[in-house]
Scaffold this active site. Structure first.
Site, PDB file in Angstrom:
ATOM      1  N   HIS A  57      -4.000  -1.511 -13.393  1.00 44.98           N
ATOM      2  CA  HIS A  57      -4.041  -0.909 -12.049  1.00 44.98           C
ATOM      3  C   HIS A  57      -3.771  -1.987 -11.002  1.00 44.98           C
ATOM      4  O   HIS A  57      -4.705  -2.616 -10.485  1.00 44.98           O
ATOM      5  CB  HIS A  57      -5.400  -0.236 -11.813  1.00 44.98           C
ATOM      6  CG  HIS A  57      -5.465   0.576 -10.560  1.00 44.98           C
ATOM      7  ND1 HIS A  57      -6.038   1.838 -10.506  1.00 44.98           N
ATOM      8  CD2 HIS A  57      -5.036   0.335  -9.296  1.00 44.98           C
ATOM      9  CE1 HIS A  57      -5.957   2.317  -9.274  1.00 44.98           C
ATOM     10  NE2 HIS A  57      -5.366   1.408  -8.509  1.00 44.98           N
TER      11      HIS A  57
ATOM     12  N   HIS B  92      -1.213  -2.556  -7.573  1.00 43.42           N
ATOM     13  CA  HIS B  92      -0.164  -2.097  -6.645  1.00 43.42           C
ATOM     14  C   HIS B  92       0.642  -3.322  -6.220  1.00 43.42           C
ATOM     15  O   HIS B  92       0.061  -4.305  -5.731  1.00 43.42           O
ATOM     16  CB  HIS B  92      -0.781  -1.471  -5.393  1.00 43.42           C
ATOM     17  CG  HIS B  92      -1.633  -0.271  -5.672  1.00 43.42           C
ATOM     18  ND1 HIS B  92      -1.160   1.013  -5.603  1.00 43.42           N
ATOM     19  CD2 HIS B  92      -2.940  -0.171  -6.028  1.00 43.42           C
ATOM     20  CE1 HIS B  92      -2.138   1.860  -5.889  1.00 43.42           C
ATOM     21  NE2 HIS B  92      -3.231   1.164  -6.150  1.00 43.42           N
TER      22      HIS B  92
ATOM     23  N   ASN C 238       2.631  -4.247  -3.673  1.00 44.34           N
ATOM     24  CA  ASN C 238       2.531  -4.853  -2.340  1.00 44.34           C
ATOM     25  C   ASN C 238       1.116  -5.287  -1.958  1.00 44.34           C
ATOM     26  O   ASN C 238       0.951  -6.134  -1.084  1.00 44.34           O
ATOM     27  CB  ASN C 238       3.133  -3.919  -1.279  1.00 44.34           C
ATOM     28  CG  ASN C 238       4.651  -3.987  -1.324  1.00 44.34           C
ATOM     29  OD1 ASN C 238       5.249  -5.017  -1.054  1.00 44.34           O
ATOM     30  ND2 ASN C 238       5.275  -2.890  -1.733  1.00 44.34           N
TER      31      ASN C 238
ATOM     32  N   HIS D 281       4.278  -4.324   4.169  1.00 46.44           N
ATOM     33  CA  HIS D 281       5.580  -3.638   4.090  1.00 46.44           C
ATOM     34  C   HIS D 281       6.576  -4.187   5.117  1.00 46.44           C
ATOM     35  O   HIS D 281       7.778  -4.111   4.914  1.00 46.44           O
ATOM     36  CB  HIS D 281       5.398  -2.124   4.288  1.00 46.44           C
ATOM     37  CG  HIS D 281       4.753  -1.454   3.104  1.00 46.44           C
ATOM     38  ND1 HIS D 281       4.203  -0.192   3.151  1.00 46.44           N
ATOM     39  CD2 HIS D 281       4.552  -1.894   1.831  1.00 46.44           C
ATOM     40  CE1 HIS D 281       3.724   0.124   1.962  1.00 46.44           C
ATOM     41  NE2 HIS D 281       3.913  -0.894   1.151  1.00 46.44           N
TER      42      HIS D 281
ATOM     43  N   ASP E  89       2.886   8.148  -2.810  1.00 42.25           N
ATOM     44  CA  ASP E  89       1.908   7.986  -1.737  1.00 42.25           C
ATOM     45  C   ASP E  89       1.624   9.373  -1.170  1.00 42.25           C
ATOM     46  O   ASP E  89       2.536  10.052  -0.699  1.00 42.25           O
ATOM     47  CB  ASP E  89       2.487   7.065  -0.644  1.00 42.25           C
ATOM     48  CG  ASP E  89       1.456   6.748   0.433  1.00 42.25           C
ATOM     49  OD1 ASP E  89       0.528   7.567   0.640  1.00 42.25           O
ATOM     50  OD2 ASP E  89       1.589   5.689   1.075  1.00 42.25           O
TER      51      ASP E  89
ATOM     52  N   HIS F   3      -5.147   8.386  -8.720  1.00 41.06           N
ATOM     53  CA  HIS F   3      -6.317   8.001  -7.938  1.00 41.06           C
ATOM     54  C   HIS F   3      -7.089   9.292  -7.671  1.00 41.06           C
ATOM     55  O   HIS F   3      -6.620  10.148  -6.914  1.00 41.06           O
ATOM     56  CB  HIS F   3      -5.911   7.381  -6.601  1.00 41.06           C
ATOM     57  CG  HIS F   3      -5.419   5.976  -6.704  1.00 41.06           C
ATOM     58  ND1 HIS F   3      -4.281   5.631  -7.383  1.00 41.06           N
ATOM     59  CD2 HIS F   3      -5.920   4.811  -6.188  1.00 41.06           C
ATOM     60  CE1 HIS F   3      -4.098   4.316  -7.290  1.00 41.06           C
ATOM     61  NE2 HIS F   3      -5.077   3.794  -6.576  1.00 41.06           N
TER      62      HIS F   3
ATOM     63  N   GLU G 102     -11.466   8.681  -5.128  1.00 38.27           N
ATOM     64  CA  GLU G 102     -11.745   7.296  -4.713  1.00 38.27           C
ATOM     65  C   GLU G 102     -12.671   7.337  -3.494  1.00 38.27           C
ATOM     66  O   GLU G 102     -13.481   6.442  -3.281  1.00 38.27           O
ATOM     67  CB  GLU G 102     -10.442   6.567  -4.353  1.00 38.27           C
ATOM     68  CG  GLU G 102     -10.673   5.117  -3.940  1.00 38.27           C
ATOM     69  CD  GLU G 102      -9.403   4.382  -3.513  1.00 38.27           C
ATOM     70  OE1 GLU G 102      -8.340   5.016  -3.433  1.00 38.27           O
ATOM     71  OE2 GLU G 102      -9.498   3.174  -3.245  1.00 38.27           O
TER      72      GLU G 102
ATOM     73  N   ASP H  79      -6.530  -3.719  -8.644  1.00 37.07           N
ATOM     74  CA  ASP H  79      -6.043  -2.878  -7.536  1.00 37.07           C
ATOM     75  C   ASP H  79      -5.053  -3.638  -6.645  1.00 37.07           C
ATOM     76  O   ASP H  79      -3.868  -3.403  -6.703  1.00 37.07           O
ATOM     77  CB  ASP H  79      -7.214  -2.346  -6.699  1.00 37.07           C
ATOM     78  CG  ASP H  79      -6.931  -0.978  -6.103  1.00 37.07           C
ATOM     79  OD1 ASP H  79      -5.909  -0.378  -6.462  1.00 37.07           O
ATOM     80  OD2 ASP H  79      -7.746  -0.502  -5.281  1.00 37.07           O
ATOM     81  N   ASP H  80      -5.588  -4.543  -5.808  1.00 34.17           N
ATOM     82  CA  ASP H  80      -4.745  -5.267  -4.836  1.00 34.17           C
ATOM     83  C   ASP H  80      -5.256  -6.708  -4.742  1.00 34.17           C
ATOM     84  O   ASP H  80      -6.007  -7.050  -3.831  1.00 34.17           O
ATOM     85  CB  ASP H  80      -4.865  -4.601  -3.457  1.00 34.17           C
ATOM     86  CG  ASP H  80      -4.413  -3.153  -3.495  1.00 34.17           C
ATOM     87  OD1 ASP H  80      -3.202  -2.919  -3.540  1.00 34.17           O
ATOM     88  OD2 ASP H  80      -5.278  -2.259  -3.491  1.00 34.17           O
TER      89      ASP H  80
END
Ligand code: IMP
Ligand code: ZN
Length: 347
Positions: free
Chosen positions: A7, A9, A11, A60, A144, A202, A205, A287-288
């Site tokens: 898991h 992402h 970016n 982004h 998204d 997801h 959450e 996750d990130d």
């Protein structure tokens, strides 16, 4: 310890170092503004999940053409490999950037190119050797939930088309859980399944999504992202718990994301333990890692310390995660042999 990351992402996983490198390549008049953005990211502070979604929008603005998408992907793969990740499923939302000539399809092609250039061969995942850091990488096309149903359908169609590369293994549903009703995406997700793609969603959450989660569990997905509010101990319901358990759907758990995103008050109140006690499959993930300033080793260490787990328990969690990857039995067998090789050296 060799690990699998299921898991992540793209970016959200870019390190501060890579962001700075990418900013330096932008036109000089934009650099000051972009640098201000990264100062926010680099501090790794707690911020609400809503604020985190603003951070992704900032990233982004930096990853906004084919070159930066390619470079960011390569660097993120290197980061995970350096942390001992041998198998990575990287997810990202195909984004159109008309001013840079980026389409949803070319966005995905660029990521796949980076994966091809960086990925080890399966033969390299043979015997564990501490001097080498091989990594196998696969891509999950993310939807998204704030985008339209049409956009989501395009994403799924691209994933279906590119599945033949062998690098695209699934579809993810992510984004701000408080935006839109994801039940509208049911048929889009169903199409992905019908074409042999795996689904990771997801689900719950954030609080208050019982009806949506219940419906999407009917698909069913092969994995659940977070599932923070599924268990009745955490604001979920018996029905959701029963459905998840009956289907034995693994949960991808990202402790630091939940704590820093202020969805979970503290590590010791993380829903990990309620599911672990039930012997329900859970996979520790990041996750990130960029936005939350963490890495997978740290997430394992935090869970070990918080819940008093032995080394054996942690090793077993990492080893069992191999069961839930979106790849064939032969890839799983290879990863298991590799992990067992590490265990023999570390007994
Ligand atoms: P990208 O898809 O590679 O652009 O990665 C950033 C995106 O991942 C964000 O814009 C969100 O849609 C999604 N994302 C990252 N972290 C989370 C999370 O904790 N919950 C839901 N979506 C997330
Ligand atoms: Zn996520």
């Amino acid at each position: 310890m060799p690990k699998v990351e299921l898991h992540a992402h793209l970016n959200g996983s870019i390190s501060e170092e890579t962001l700075i490198k990418l900013i330096a390549k932008k036109p000089t008049d934009q650099q000051e503004m972009l640098q201000k953005l990264t100062t926010h990211i680099g501090d790794g502070h707690n911020r609400t999940l809503k604020e985190c979604f603003e951070m992704f929008k900032m990233v982004h603005q930096i990853v906004n053409d084919h070159e930066s998408i390619y470079e960011a992907t390569c660097d993120v793969i290197d980061d995970f490999a350096n942390d001992g990740v041998v198998y990575l499923e990287l997810r990202s939302t195909p984004r159109e950037i008309p001013e840079a000539g980026v389409t949803q399809a070319s966005y995905v092609e660029t990521i796949l190119q980076a994966i091809q250039d960086k990925s080890s061969t399966l033969q390299q995942i043979e015997t564990f050797d501490p001097k080498r850091k091989p990594i196998i990488v696969r891509y999950i096309a993310a939807i998204d939930r704030r985008n339209s149903v049409e956009h989501a359908m395009q994403t799924v169609d691209i994933a279906i088309r590119m599945k033949k590369t062998g690098l695209v293994v699934g579809v993810d549903l992510s984004g701000d859980g408080s935006v839109n009703d994801a039940r509208e995406l049911y048929t889009v997700l169903e199409k992905a399944l019908a074409h042999g793609l795996k689904l990771t969603l997801h689900l719950s959450e954030v609080d208050g999504l019982v009806a949506e989660t219940s419906r999407l569990l009917d698909l069913p997905p092969q994995r659940i992202g977070h599932g923070t509010f599924i268990h009745p101990n955490f604001g979920g319901t018996e029905e959701l718990l029963l459905k998840t358990r009956k289907l034995n759907i693994p949960l991808e758990l990202c402790p630091t994301s939940n704590v820093k995103g202020q969805v979970t008050p503290s590590y010791d109140k993380h829903h990990f333990y309620s599911w672990y006690q039930l012997e329900h499959p859970v996979v520790i993930c990041t996750d990130d890692k960029g936005v939350f300033a963490t890495d997978l080793s740290t997430e394992y260490q935090i869970m070990q310390k918080t819940f008093n787990l032995t080394d054996k328990m942690i090793q077993s969690l990492a080893y069992l995660s191999i069961d839930y990857i979106f790849e064939s039995d032969s890839v799983k067998d290879r990863l298991r042999r590799y992990f067992e090789g590490w265990q023999q050296l570390n007994q």
